[in-house]
Design an enzyme around this catalytic site. Structure first.
Site, PDB file in Angstrom:
ATOM      1  CB  CYS A  50     -52.322 -42.681  -6.390  1.00  0.00           C
ATOM      2  SG  CYS A  50     -52.044 -43.827  -5.027  1.00  0.00           S
ATOM      3  CB  CYS A  92     -69.342 -81.809 -29.139  1.00  0.00           C
ATOM      4  SG  CYS A  92     -69.536 -82.947 -30.525  1.00  0.00           S
ATOM      5  CG  ASP A 141     -79.666 -70.373  14.223  1.00  0.00           C
ATOM      6  OD1 ASP A 141     -79.050 -70.121  15.267  1.00  0.00           O
ATOM      7  OD2 ASP A 141     -80.595 -69.672  13.772  1.00  0.00           O
TER       8      ASP A 141
END
Length: 793
Positions: free
Chosen positions: A15, A84, A485
């Site tokens: 909107c 380049c 972990d």
């Protein structure tokens, strides 16, 4: 700074208030003069005198909207040195909508991030305007490929140049033997001219394009240098008196071009080897598959397959798709995909990876992934991304390459002026300047980093280590701490019977009774009991009136006795006490074990025994930690499990420190604390809850078989769930970074030493040309030594 105007596509606006919010956010960015949102076109036009497009995107995203970014890849032709690559990047960044551009000299690819929908044709035109050729890169083409036809053309050009230059060099060798003779000037002219203007035309063309673009490159240096030697020879020949043998330099210009062409050919061959890993992975993709429809087999192209199609794979064939085995038993050789050296057994329900080789059985496979979503496609994409990316250390090279060629041209002019100032003949001054132009080689600088990265990521991929970006590769070599972990990373995530004790001392009978109660159950603890029975060869009988006791365990009748197996609540409900097992129960619970009690409820209520379940360590976990300890890298365990189970794993593996009962949201904070202590941290995990910690670490390492989220957050992905690949990944990173350092050192030293020697007259143009050709080849060859790397057992 000159004012610039950007048009950014915006997503998420619904909107007018959204448009206003975007405009206000952009106007807060320093340097923005005006911002106008077109809600219908979903874009914003921004005028700024700062030119920081990243700040504009960040402002839009912070306001809660998106700026769509897509990545395009172009194959580039005509690059010869680092300058380049820099010129192409600058040309691409001038195209409206281009967010970033990265050009890889070794792979001859440009990777461009563009905002919204930018036509690849516009990008190609920008590259061509800079003096190079470009075409959109095909998904079916290897990402780093030097075509066979191009190599053949280069080879024939080298052969022709060497054959024509050889007669010009022979008299030079004769001088060393005391034989003073020269070819007539007209023969030298006929031999040198085709080399200079036909075989050497590429240097003039590329050099002229560089001049038109307002820059310089290696081709320009070669063209100017050899033209000066050739022109001086023509002048000497023209100015010589009749019957006098002039001093000509045709051999210098011809031999320099021949040697440079030879160096470029050898460089192209070597660069092709750096991309061998990609081509090997590409070769794993079968073109066709045998689809089964209503019991009938039909040969179809891979593109014709759809999800859930049934595909028949015969013995010895490659699996054409990712899928799940529906029927049959066999083995799969996944060596080129995961680095697993031994075939893996496959049966109904097992996952199949496309590109693996089927063993001796026929398998019917249901398709679960196609095209770019297959494991193989994602592996190729990860390797391509790593090889296309620039390491942070490359930024120094890019800055040097921007000023390298102009600086060399200035040094060459100073060389001429200096020799003339001290009274040397003009031809001596000119030949020394030619040597300066010829020996200055920005190629070695441009190839030093990307060649090593391509070779390192390639060999790592062959052993099941996928390095997602060059930055992870560069940082990993400096890791001083690795945080693991626990579940699924160092342990299998599958419970097993760790301890058991029978009150009457008969552990075999205790296992047999527990196994009978658990027979047919899908519970993980039940499977652990049945696995232990199978290991010891214990036959499991059937029980009668088997009944699940919700929240407590399971019960049943065996040989006229009522038995039950369950937790402490089951004991309490039965009114039984642990008795002599109380001490063991307390000790095992302190280890973080899960306890199950086997009791008899009738005819004589009593405790028969106790089981303790725990997670089993992964094969190779101990070796992985030992390897890290040997390299003085500290190991940490970060887990949400209880302190007892974490301590048991840490002690078994000799991990340095334990962080237990850490909530998933706090794992990243724990990693941050380690970093604050001065450590360079690598985090190893496999689950969704590990993703924040993987992203927070200096280097995230995702274990194979883990979630896609973890793999996305990690810089390095291990294709097998083998902890030993963690130290291996750090090792290949260290080796690769060392190669980068070696290459850059020799590239810089080569120019720092060679240019002054040439300027002071200690190098002839021929020797300078040979050294120039050798520099690029040596840098790429040094990088290729990484291909011999093997993970330590």
């Amino acid at each position: 700074m000159t004012s610039a105007t950007y048009t950014l596509p915006i997503t998420g606006m619904t909107c007018a208030s959204c448009a206003g919010r975007v405009e206000r956010a952009l106007l807060k960015v320093p340097g923005v003069d005006n911002a106008a949102v077109n809600l219908a076109a979903e874009q914003v036009r921004v005028q700024t005198h700062e030119g920081d497009i990243a700040a504009l995107i960040q402002a839009v995203e912070k306001a809660g909207y998106g700026v769509p970014v897509q990545t395009l890849e172009l194959a580039i032709e005509g690059m010869t040195c680092a300058s380049c690559a820099g010129r192409i990047e600058r040309a691409l960044l001038k195209v409206p909508g281009v967010r970033s551009a990265s050009v890889n000299l070794a792979s001859e690819r440009a990777r461009i991030e563009v905002l919204g929908a930018v036509d690849a044709t516009v990008l190609i035109q920008a590259v061509e305007a800079a003096g190079y050729k470009a075409q959109a890169s095909s998904d079916n083409e290897p990402a780093t490929d030097t075509s066979d036809s191009r190599l053949r053309r280069e080879r024939w050009a080298v052969i022709a140049a060497l054959l024509l230059a050889a007669p010009l060099v022979i008299p030079m060798f004769g001088d060393l033997l005391g034989l003073h003779w020269m070819l007539p000037p007209w023969i030298q002219f006929l031999l040198a001219t085709p080399v200079q203007f036909i075989l050497g035309a590429r240097f003039y063309v590329a050099g002229w394009k560089a001049v038109r673009a307002g820059a310089g490159n290696m081709d320009l240096l070669v063209a100017i240098g050899t033209s000066a030697g050739y022109g001086l020879s023509l002048y000497q020949w023209w100015a010589a008196e009749a019957g006098q043998m002039p001093h000509l330099y045709f051999e210098a210009s011809a031999v320099v071009i021949a040697l440079v062409l030879l160096g470029k050919y050898l460089e192209s061959r070597a660069k092709r080897q750096t991309s061998a890993a990609i081509r090997a992975l590409e070769a794993l993709r079968p073109d066709r598959a045998l689809r089964v429809v209503d019991g009938l087999e039909e040969d179809v192209a891979i593109a014709a397959l759809r999800l859930d199609d049934l595909v028949l794979v015969k013995p010895g064939e490659r699996f054409p798709v990712d899928g799940e085995v529906v029927e049959g038993e066999s083995q799969a050789d996944e060596a080129l995909i995961s680095g697993e050296s031994l075939p893996v057994n496959k049966g109904p329900g097992d996952r199949i990876t496309g590109g693996a080789i089927n063993g001796e059985g026929r398998l019917l496979v249901r398709t679960t992934a196609l095209g770019g979503e297959t494991v193989l496609a994602r592996i190729i994409r990860l390797v391509e991304d790593a090889q296309a990316a620039k390491a942070p250390i490359q930024k120094l090279v890019d800055k040097v390459s921007q000023v390298f060629v102009p600086a060399v041209l200035v040094i060459a002019l100073m060389t001429v002026a200096g020799w003339l100032f001290v009274g040397a003949p003009a031809e001596v001054a000119l030949i020394n300047a030619v040597a300066v132009l010829v020996i200055a080689c920005p190629c070695a600088l441009g190839l030093a980093t990307p060649a090593a990265i391509m070779a390192g990521t390639g060999v790592a991929a062959r052993h099941g280590i996928l390095i997602k970006d060059a930055e992870a590769l560069e940082v990993a070599h400096a890791v001083t701490a690795v945080a693991f972990d626990k579940t699924g990373t160092l342990t299998s995530g599958k419970p097993r019977v760790v301890h058991l004790h029978a009150v009457d001392g008969d552990e075999a009978t205790l296992l047999q009774q527990a196994g009978a109660l658990q027979r047919g159950s899908e519970h993980p603890l039940a499977q652990a009991v049945l696995d232990r029975c199978a290991e010891q060869g214990i036959t499991v009988a059937d029980v009668e009136r088997s009944q699940s006791l919700t929240g407590r365990g399971i019960s049943g009748d065996l040989d006229g006795r009522s038995l039950a197996l369950g937790n402490r609540r089951l004991m309490d409900d039965s009114g039984l006490q642990p008795g002599e097992l109380a001490g063991k129960a307390e000790a095992w619970e302190s280890e973080g074990r899960t306890l199950s009690w086997l009791i008899e409820t009738a005819p004589q209520p009593r405790v028969l025994g106790l089981f303790a379940f725990g997670d089993s360590l992964k094969e190779g976990a101990a070796e992985a930690i030992a390897a890290l300890n040997a390299r003085h890298i500290r190991s940490h365990l970060i887990t949400g499990d209880n302190r007892g189970s974490a301590r048991v794993v840490a002690e078994a593996l000799q991990i340095d420190s334990v962080h237990a009962e850490v909530l998933p949201a706090d794992k990243a904070a724990t990693v941050a604390e380690l970093k604050k202590g001065g450590a360079v941290v690598a985090m190893v995990g496999d689950g969704i809850n590990d993703a924040p910690a993987l992203a927070a670490a200096d280097v995230g390492i995702a274990m194979g078989g883990g979630t896609d989220v973890a793999m996305h957050a990690a810089g390095i992905t291990l294709m097998r769930g083998d902890p030993r690949l963690v130290p291996a990944a750090l090792e290949i990173s260290r080796r690769t970074y060392r190669k980068i350092q070696q290459n850059l050192f020799w590239a810089f030293i080569y120019n720092l030493v060679g240019i002054p020697l040439a300027a002071f007259g200690f190098l002839s143009p021929v020797v300078a040309g040979a050294a120039m050709a050798l520099s690029s080849v040596s840098v790429v060859s040094n990088a290729l030594l990484l291909k011999r790397w093997e993970p330590k057992e």
